[in-house]
Design a protein around this motif. Sequence first.
Motif, PDB file in Angstrom:
ATOM      1  N   ALA A  49       0.845  -1.232  -0.007  1.00 55.26           N
ATOM      2  CA  ALA A  49      -0.077  -0.161   0.013  1.00 55.26           C
ATOM      3  C   ALA A  49       1.046   1.062  -0.110  1.00 55.26           C
ATOM      4  N   ALA A  50       0.509   2.275  -0.792  1.00 55.48           N
ATOM      5  CA  ALA A  50       1.278   3.460  -0.746  1.00 55.48           C
ATOM      6  C   ALA A  50       0.695   4.292   0.355  1.00 55.48           C
ATOM      7  N   TRP A  51       1.573   4.910   1.183  1.00 53.96           N
ATOM      8  CA  TRP A  51       0.989   5.575   2.377  1.00 53.96           C
ATOM      9  C   TRP A  51       1.659   7.090   2.356  1.00 53.96           C
ATOM     10  N   ARG A  52       0.900   7.951   3.150  1.00 57.79           N
ATOM     11  CA  ARG A  52       1.052   9.350   3.380  1.00 57.79           C
ATOM     12  C   ARG A  52       0.977   9.591   4.833  1.00 57.79           C
ATOM     13  N   LEU A  53       1.619  10.424   5.422  1.00 50.75           N
ATOM     14  CA  LEU A  53       1.432  10.787   6.804  1.00 50.75           C
ATOM     15  C   LEU A  53       1.292  12.146   6.820  1.00 50.75           C
ATOM     16  N   LEU A  83      -7.114   2.856   3.615  1.00 51.08           N
ATOM     17  CA  LEU A  83      -7.347   2.914   5.240  1.00 51.08           C
ATOM     18  C   LEU A  83      -6.974   4.431   5.565  1.00 51.08           C
ATOM     19  N   THR A  84      -7.782   4.965   6.388  1.00 53.04           N
ATOM     20  CA  THR A  84      -7.421   6.336   6.745  1.00 53.04           C
ATOM     21  C   THR A  84      -7.443   5.991   8.491  1.00 53.04           C
ATOM     22  N   LEU A  85      -6.367   6.350   9.157  1.00 53.60           N
ATOM     23  CA  LEU A  85      -6.241   6.419  10.585  1.00 53.60           C
ATOM     24  C   LEU A  85      -5.807   7.595  11.209  1.00 53.60           C
ATOM     25  N   THR A  86      -6.900   8.226  11.794  1.00 56.29           N
ATOM     26  CA  THR A  86      -6.671   9.473  12.326  1.00 56.29           C
ATOM     27  C   THR A  86      -6.369   9.482  13.816  1.00 56.29           C
ATOM     28  N   PHE A  87      -5.173  10.043  14.143  1.00 53.65           N
ATOM     29  CA  PHE A  87      -4.536  10.095  15.452  1.00 53.65           C
ATOM     30  C   PHE A  87      -4.688  11.524  15.875  1.00 53.65           C
ATOM     31  N   GLU A  88      -4.452  11.779  17.312  1.00 51.24           N
ATOM     32  CA  GLU A  88      -4.116  13.220  17.673  1.00 51.24           C
ATOM     33  C   GLU A  88      -3.533  14.154  16.786  1.00 51.24           C
ATOM     34  N   LEU A 122      -2.603  14.082  13.454  1.00 52.68           N
ATOM     35  CA  LEU A 122      -2.164  13.229  12.733  1.00 52.68           C
ATOM     36  C   LEU A 122      -2.890  12.356  11.625  1.00 52.68           C
ATOM     37  N   ARG A 123      -2.822  12.210  10.523  1.00 46.34           N
ATOM     38  CA  ARG A 123      -3.300  11.135   9.745  1.00 46.34           C
ATOM     39  C   ARG A 123      -2.641  10.321   8.995  1.00 46.34           C
ATOM     40  N   LEU A 124      -2.801   8.869   9.184  1.00 49.64           N
ATOM     41  CA  LEU A 124      -1.858   7.808   8.339  1.00 49.64           C
ATOM     42  C   LEU A 124      -3.076   7.604   7.183  1.00 49.64           C
ATOM     43  N   LEU A 125      -2.543   7.538   5.832  1.00 52.19           N
ATOM     44  CA  LEU A 125      -3.414   7.316   4.886  1.00 52.19           C
ATOM     45  C   LEU A 125      -2.753   6.214   4.230  1.00 52.19           C
ATOM     46  N   ILE A 171       7.761   8.768  10.829  1.00 45.08           N
ATOM     47  CA  ILE A 171       6.582   7.713  10.981  1.00 45.08           C
ATOM     48  C   ILE A 171       6.726   7.545  12.772  1.00 45.08           C
ATOM     49  N   THR A 172       7.650   7.690  13.270  1.00 47.99           N
ATOM     50  CA  THR A 172       7.992   7.861  14.720  1.00 47.99           C
ATOM     51  C   THR A 172       6.913   9.008  15.246  1.00 47.99           C
ATOM     52  N   GLU A 173       6.601   9.919  14.721  1.00 50.17           N
ATOM     53  CA  GLU A 173       5.731  11.036  15.011  1.00 50.17           C
ATOM     54  C   GLU A 173       4.521  10.580  15.563  1.00 50.17           C
ATOM     55  N   LEU A 174       3.927   9.329  15.160  1.00 54.77           N
ATOM     56  CA  LEU A 174       2.683   8.809  15.545  1.00 54.77           C
ATOM     57  C   LEU A 174       2.978   7.860  17.083  1.00 54.77           C
ATOM     58  N   ASP A 175       4.070   7.855  17.390  1.00 52.28           N
ATOM     59  CA  ASP A 175       4.243   7.203  18.780  1.00 52.28           C
ATOM     60  C   ASP A 175       3.590   8.004  19.961  1.00 52.28           C
ATOM     61  N   GLY A 176       2.781   7.287  20.753  1.00 50.81           N
ATOM     62  CA  GLY A 176       2.039   7.932  21.737  1.00 50.81           C
ATOM     63  C   GLY A 176       0.968   8.591  21.638  1.00 50.81           C
ATOM     64  N   ARG A 177       0.501   8.652  20.477  1.00 46.78           N
ATOM     65  CA  ARG A 177      -0.382   9.292  19.864  1.00 46.78           C
ATOM     66  C   ARG A 177      -1.855   8.579  20.002  1.00 46.78           C
ATOM     67  N   ARG A 178      -2.962   9.116  20.678  1.00 50.54           N
ATOM     68  CA  ARG A 178      -4.375   8.375  20.403  1.00 50.54           C
ATOM     69  C   ARG A 178      -5.104   8.283  19.082  1.00 50.54           C
ATOM     70  N   LEU A 179      -5.381   6.943  18.937  1.00 47.69           N
ATOM     71  CA  LEU A 179      -6.065   6.645  17.637  1.00 47.69           C
ATOM     72  C   LEU A 179      -7.439   7.165  17.904  1.00 47.69           C
ATOM     73  N   GLU A 180      -8.040   8.190  16.793  1.00 50.26           N
ATOM     74  CA  GLU A 180      -9.185   8.764  16.907  1.00 50.26           C
ATOM     75  C   GLU A 180     -10.241   8.303  16.274  1.00 50.26           C
ATOM     76  N   SER A 181      -9.669   7.628  14.881  1.00 51.99           N
ATOM     77  CA  SER A 181     -10.896   7.061  14.212  1.00 51.99           C
ATOM     78  C   SER A 181     -10.067   6.267  12.883  1.00 51.99           C
ATOM     79  N   VAL A 182     -11.099   5.191  12.581  1.00 49.56           N
ATOM     80  CA  VAL A 182     -10.462   4.550  11.535  1.00 49.56           C
ATOM     81  C   VAL A 182     -11.410   4.320  10.433  1.00 49.56           C
TER      82      VAL A 182
END
Length: 120
Positions: free
Chosen positions: A28-32, A72-77, A79-82, A53-64
């Motif tokens: 999967a191609a991805w973008r942060l 797939l889109t993961l929304t963290f505090e 940030l978004r990982l697409l 990618i380590t910027e995601l460390d410790g952030r709460r997952l808010e939505s999927v």
Amino acid sequence: MREARLSPLGGSWISVELGRSLLFVNMAAWRLESDTDFLAACEDDREQMGRMITELDGRRLESVEVSRHLDLTLTFEGLRLLLFACTGPDGDDEHWSLQLATGETLFAGPGDSWTLAQSQ
């Protein structure tokens, strides 16, 4: 969320711990990104990808959110990982997989198909 890492095996594969579940990004191609900045993507320099990618460390997952084509889109505090599903050279690779705390693994792909299997 505990930590996100670039695979030491090369390429742009990443893993993201989500509590007691683990996401693996294969084909999967991805973008942060944040609301204001483009932080990193799968074709960037490996050092840049690994650092950002380590910027995601410790952030709460808010939505999927999963599209019908298994993007797939993961929304963290903050940030978004697409993830964007891609077809591998053989056309039979999973785009991403999620090892669940239940002992099952959800495999997204190939194509628009998905499989839920008992983990080994």
